[in-house]
Design an enzyme around this catalytic site. Structure first.
Site, PDB file in Angstrom:
ATOM      1  N   GLU A 113     -17.880  51.992  36.612  1.00  0.00           N
ATOM      2  CA  GLU A 113     -18.206  50.564  36.698  1.00  0.00           C
ATOM      3  C   GLU A 113     -19.700  50.385  36.895  1.00  0.00           C
ATOM      4  O   GLU A 113     -20.235  50.592  37.995  1.00  0.00           O
ATOM      5  CB  GLU A 113     -17.455  49.880  37.842  1.00  0.00           C
ATOM      6  CG  GLU A 113     -17.761  48.392  37.900  1.00  0.00           C
ATOM      7  CD  GLU A 113     -17.015  47.665  39.015  1.00  0.00           C
ATOM      8  OE1 GLU A 113     -17.393  46.521  39.322  1.00  0.00           O
ATOM      9  OE2 GLU A 113     -16.064  48.242  39.565  1.00  0.00           O
ATOM     10  N   LYS A 248       0.297  55.497  50.614  1.00  0.00           N
ATOM     11  CA  LYS A 248      -0.114  55.073  49.270  1.00  0.00           C
ATOM     12  C   LYS A 248       0.399  53.694  48.864  1.00  0.00           C
ATOM     13  O   LYS A 248       0.554  53.404  47.676  1.00  0.00           O
ATOM     14  CB  LYS A 248       0.289  56.134  48.239  1.00  0.00           C
ATOM     15  CG  LYS A 248      -0.362  57.478  48.517  1.00  0.00           C
ATOM     16  CD  LYS A 248       0.130  58.587  47.619  1.00  0.00           C
ATOM     17  CE  LYS A 248      -0.550  59.905  48.011  1.00  0.00           C
ATOM     18  NZ  LYS A 248      -0.046  61.062  47.291  1.00  0.00           N
ATOM     19  N   ASP A 324      -7.595  62.222  48.306  1.00  0.00           N
ATOM     20  CA  ASP A 324      -6.430  61.793  47.528  1.00  0.00           C
ATOM     21  C   ASP A 324      -6.673  60.343  47.097  1.00  0.00           C
ATOM     22  O   ASP A 324      -6.488  59.419  47.878  1.00  0.00           O
ATOM     23  CB  ASP A 324      -5.163  61.901  48.373  1.00  0.00           C
ATOM     24  CG  ASP A 324      -3.896  61.629  47.568  1.00  0.00           C
ATOM     25  OD1 ASP A 324      -4.004  61.059  46.462  1.00  0.00           O
ATOM     26  OD2 ASP A 324      -2.804  61.998  48.035  1.00  0.00           O
ATOM     27  N   HIS A 413     -23.864  42.160  35.900  1.00  0.00           N
ATOM     28  CA  HIS A 413     -22.860  42.918  35.147  1.00  0.00           C
ATOM     29  C   HIS A 413     -23.176  42.923  33.653  1.00  0.00           C
ATOM     30  O   HIS A 413     -22.927  43.920  32.971  1.00  0.00           O
ATOM     31  CB  HIS A 413     -21.452  42.361  35.407  1.00  0.00           C
ATOM     32  CG  HIS A 413     -20.816  42.941  36.625  1.00  0.00           C
ATOM     33  ND1 HIS A 413     -19.903  43.973  36.568  1.00  0.00           N
ATOM     34  CD2 HIS A 413     -20.961  42.646  37.925  1.00  0.00           C
ATOM     35  CE1 HIS A 413     -19.520  44.282  37.799  1.00  0.00           C
ATOM     36  NE2 HIS A 413     -20.146  43.492  38.642  1.00  0.00           N
TER      37      HIS A 413
END
Length: 420
Positions: A113, A248, A324, A413
């Site tokens: 990004e 998660k 993770d 951006h």
């Protein structure tokens, strides 16, 4: 010919002398499975053969492994990935440095990004010029929640009653701690739903994030309960994880009761830094944070989502340092608060109750991920890493929100996140 090749493979000792074409023939005839290649030949050669076997041209040529050293694949095999055919390189940027509790730290971010690292660096500059972040942290421990099922509600309650006896918890602590030099059972929180009992096991796991460690200990506990404790002998373990951990998935459980590290940080940004670095004012920042991060997220029903983009920072840091990355969804739960203070300054806090990180084990063993950890600090520990995560989130939040108040978000951006 195939039979001779297969005999060489079966005896193992002759496999290394087979040519790549001969091994491909064994794969084609299904005398050898591609997922077993590393057991019989060196890792890098196994990967090259598997790539050609599984991928058709031109994909097999694109997933090259030639410019990665053997250490990478020797470390990854059996630990980080199966059926390896190559790797996916990601840009690694360095944001910062950021000043945390009086010390400077660089922040490695792996991302695709554009504008993220630049924005984070601006936030870090604002933090530095404001005297730095003050950060506190406490280690709650890693959790796992086995799910047991009983034949009746009464039996389930009797099992919980047994767990609530102090001496019995001591027995379980001995059983759990025997499975590892580092795992230390802290507590077990039972939760009954009908004839089911969820056991939220909390343990300290040293410098490792600790999921494998705690899972091993939980398995031993359940085995002990079902073999030696009358109240549990007729129970069935439906799953080693009953989703009451919670792993998660953003959850009220972790939001309220913590998992991993609970980290809180703050900074006071003077008006001159707001004007020169962030191009905004304290009242504009407070209004936007309240209306967007607090009201907007509440309307959306977010749990732990009272922030603008904390997961951006968390996932970038996690990928870079071998964490993770699937836990970014839980670890990024954060609430950002802002208020005006003396002389038009801005007081900012970030609270993150569930930062799940480690500095040994899993993906942290990969060479480049180890290097990324050393970019932060040569002797980094898990607690410091959790503080860097939270402080970086704060820097990312103030920079993004400032860009929104000044109308620079789209412009930045368009400049940094579009192919020219």
């Amino acid at each position: 010919r195939i039979q001779i090749l297969f005999e060489c493979y079966r005896r193992m000792s002759s496999t290394q002398s087979l040519t790549n074409d001969e091994i491909r023939q064994l794969l084609k005839e299904k005398k050898l499975r591609h997922y077993n290649l590393e057991k019989v030949i060196e890792a890098k050669r196994a990967i090259e053969i598997r790539r050609d076997y599984l991928l058709k041209p031109p994909l097999n040529e694109k997933c090259t492994v030639s410019h990665v050293d053997d250490e990478f694949y020797d470390t990854a095999k059996g630990t980080c990935c199966e059926n390896i055919v190559g790797f996916v390189p990601l840009p690694l940027g360095i944001a910062g440095p950021i000043l945390i509790n009086g010390d400077l730290y660089n922040i490695p971010i792996a991302t695709t990004e554009g504008a993220l690292v630049a924005s984070l660096s601006r936030g870090c500059r604002a933090v530095r010029e404001s005297g730095g972040v003050k950060c506190t942290s406490s280690y709650y421990g890693m959790t796992r929640a086995p799910l047991l099922k009983f034949s009746s509600v009464k039996l389930a309650r009797e099992a919980i009653n047994w767990l609530e006896v102090k001496e019995n918890m001591g027995k379980l602590r001995d059983v759990f701690d025997s499975t590892s030099h580092y795992a230390k059972l802290q507590t077990i929180v039972p939760k009954q739903a009908g004839n089911m009992v969820f056991l939220r096991v909390v343990a300290h796991t040293g410098e490792a994030m600790g999921m494998n460690m705690i899972s091993k200990g939980c398995e031993k506990i359940i085995q002990y309960l079902q073999d030696d404790v009358e109240e549990f002998k007729k129970s069935r373990m439906l799953s080693l994880s009953g989703n009451f951990c919670v792993d998660k998935k953003p959850s009220a459980q972790n939001w309220i009761n913590n998992r991993g590290y609970n980290v809180v940080c703050d900074v006071t940004i003077p008006s001159d830094v707001l004007n020169t670095v962030l191009k905004t004012t304290a009242p504009l920042m407070v209004e936007l944070n309240n209306d967007k991060n607090l009201v907007g997220s509440s309307l959306a029903g977010c749990i732990g989502g009272n922030n603008a983009h904390s997961v951006n920072i968390v996932s970038g840091l996690y990928i870079a340092t071998g964490q993770d990355v699937a836990q970014a969804g839980t670890s990024s739960m954060a609430i950002v608060t802002m208020e005006t203070c003396d002389k038009d300054g801005l007081y900012v806090t970030v609270t993150m109750p569930c930062i799940e990180v480690g500095t040994i084990g899993g993906g942290t063993s990969l060479p480049q991920q180890q290097n990324a950890l050393r970019i932060i600090s040569p002797d980094i520990k898990a607690e410091l890493l959790s503080q860097v995560v939270c402080s970086a989130v704060l820097a990312g939040e103030i920079s993004l929100l400032a860009a929104m108040t000044s109308g620079d978000l789209v412009k930045s951006h368009m400049s940094l996140n579009r192919k020219k």
